[in-house]
Design a protein around this motif. Structure first.
Motif, mmCIF file in Angstrom:
data_model
loop_
_atom_site.group_PDB
_atom_site.id
_atom_site.type_symbol
_atom_site.label_atom_id
_atom_site.label_comp_id
_atom_site.label_asym_id
_atom_site.label_seq_id
_atom_site.Cartn_x
_atom_site.Cartn_y
_atom_site.Cartn_z
ATOM 1 N N PHE A 252 0.852 -1.190 0.000
ATOM 2 C CA PHE A 252 0.000 0.000 0.000
ATOM 3 C C PHE A 252 0.884 1.236 0.000
ATOM 4 O O PHE A 252 2.096 1.168 0.237
ATOM 5 C CB PHE A 252 -0.907 0.014 1.238
ATOM 6 N N SER B 45 -4.948 1.348 -0.786
ATOM 7 C CA SER B 45 -5.794 0.161 -0.769
ATOM 8 C C SER B 45 -4.910 -1.043 -0.505
ATOM 9 O O SER B 45 -3.681 -0.932 -0.502
ATOM 10 C CB SER B 45 -6.530 0.009 -2.110
ATOM 11 N N LEU B 46 -5.503 -2.184 -0.274
ATOM 12 C CA LEU B 46 -4.747 -3.389 0.026
ATOM 13 C C LEU B 46 -4.455 -4.133 -1.281
ATOM 14 O O LEU B 46 -5.356 -4.692 -1.903
ATOM 15 C CB LEU B 46 -5.515 -4.293 0.993
ATOM 16 N N THR B 47 -3.212 -4.099 -1.716
ATOM 17 C CA THR B 47 -2.794 -4.748 -2.949
ATOM 18 C C THR B 47 -2.026 -6.018 -2.609
ATOM 19 O O THR B 47 -0.993 -5.955 -1.934
ATOM 20 C CB THR B 47 -1.905 -3.805 -3.792
ATOM 21 N N GLN C 177 -7.327 -1.965 8.639
ATOM 22 C CA GLN C 177 -7.627 -3.047 7.700
ATOM 23 C C GLN C 177 -6.349 -3.778 7.294
ATOM 24 O O GLN C 177 -6.340 -5.008 7.142
ATOM 25 C CB GLN C 177 -8.330 -2.492 6.461
ATOM 26 N N THR D 6 -7.987 2.550 7.161
ATOM 27 C CA THR D 6 -7.290 1.667 6.223
ATOM 28 C C THR D 6 -6.098 1.008 6.896
ATOM 29 O O THR D 6 -5.810 -0.174 6.649
ATOM 30 C CB THR D 6 -6.851 2.442 4.972
ATOM 31 N N GLY E 197 -3.534 2.376 -7.682
ATOM 32 C CA GLY E 197 -4.242 1.132 -7.952
ATOM 33 C C GLY E 197 -3.972 0.550 -9.316
ATOM 34 O O GLY E 197 -4.540 -0.489 -9.675
#
Length: 199
Positions: free
Chosen positions: A6, A193-195, A18, A15, A177
């Motif tokens: 991220f 985001s979670l990649t 998460q 986030t 992203g």
């Protein structure tokens, strides 16, 4: 190896939480800079991320105070701050270089590095390492909303001369992203985001 990566959280604790919750399913985590916002609030995300269940490799972004980030990582056993150096896990080497490359944002809180300074530093990047930087390479995943390129020529040159295994970056929010490839190297502009990346 399973990597959870991220960038550009900019004080987003939700986030960050998460990421911590998902970290049990990762072998290594990567945070490609900008944990803070305009030089403030680094602890908002770092205090949360210090609870990750796997090693977290971080570099500084232009919004971060690199000295503060380095000190925070020294105090958290699972966090590994890189800037011109390496760390290895499971036989895989990670090399990190932080800050904005080159200088673009004229603000007292913004940390940057010149292309020449980056070229000197990148000489120590091992072949076949996973390259983690805040800036993307010039012309790849670096297009601003107005079409300008905001990436680094020094990083682009490294990808051509000594291709890393992966290149994980952030910084240019317009490309967050997205992924691309240059030669043999897969490149990810991560964003907040979670990649998940497996190889």
């Amino acid at each position: 190896m399973r990597i959870l990566a991220f960038s550009d959280l900019h004080r987003d604790r939700e986030t960050a939480a998460q990421i911590v919750a998902a970290s049990a399913n990762a072998d290594v985590l990567v945070g490609a800079g900008d944990f803070a916002m305009r030089g403030l609030g680094l602890a908002d995300t770092l205090d949360v991320l210090s609870d990750v269940a796997a090693p977290l490799v971080v570099v500084s972004g232009n919004h971060d105070n690199s000295a503060e980030l380095s000190a925070a990582c020294e105090a958290a056993p699972m966090l590994h701050y890189l800037d011109g150096d390496t760390v290895s896990f499971g036989g895989v080497t990670f090399y990190g270089i932080g800050r904005e490359i080159p200088f673009q944002k004229d603000a007292p809180w913004s940390e940057s590095r010149s292309e020449d300074a980056a070229r000197m530093m990148l000489r120590s990047c091992p072949e076949d390492a996973i390259l983690v930087s805040h800036a993307p390479p010039y012309g790849v995943l670096d297009h601003q909303a107005d079409g300008r390129c905001g990436g680094s020529q020094a990083l682009r040159e490294l990808l051509g001369e000594r291709p890393p295994r992966l290149h994980l970056c952030g910084h240019i929010h317009h490309c967050a992203g997205q992924k691309s490839q240059l030669g043999a190297t897969r490149i990810f502009n991560l964003g907040p985001s979670l990649t998940w990346i497996e190889f």
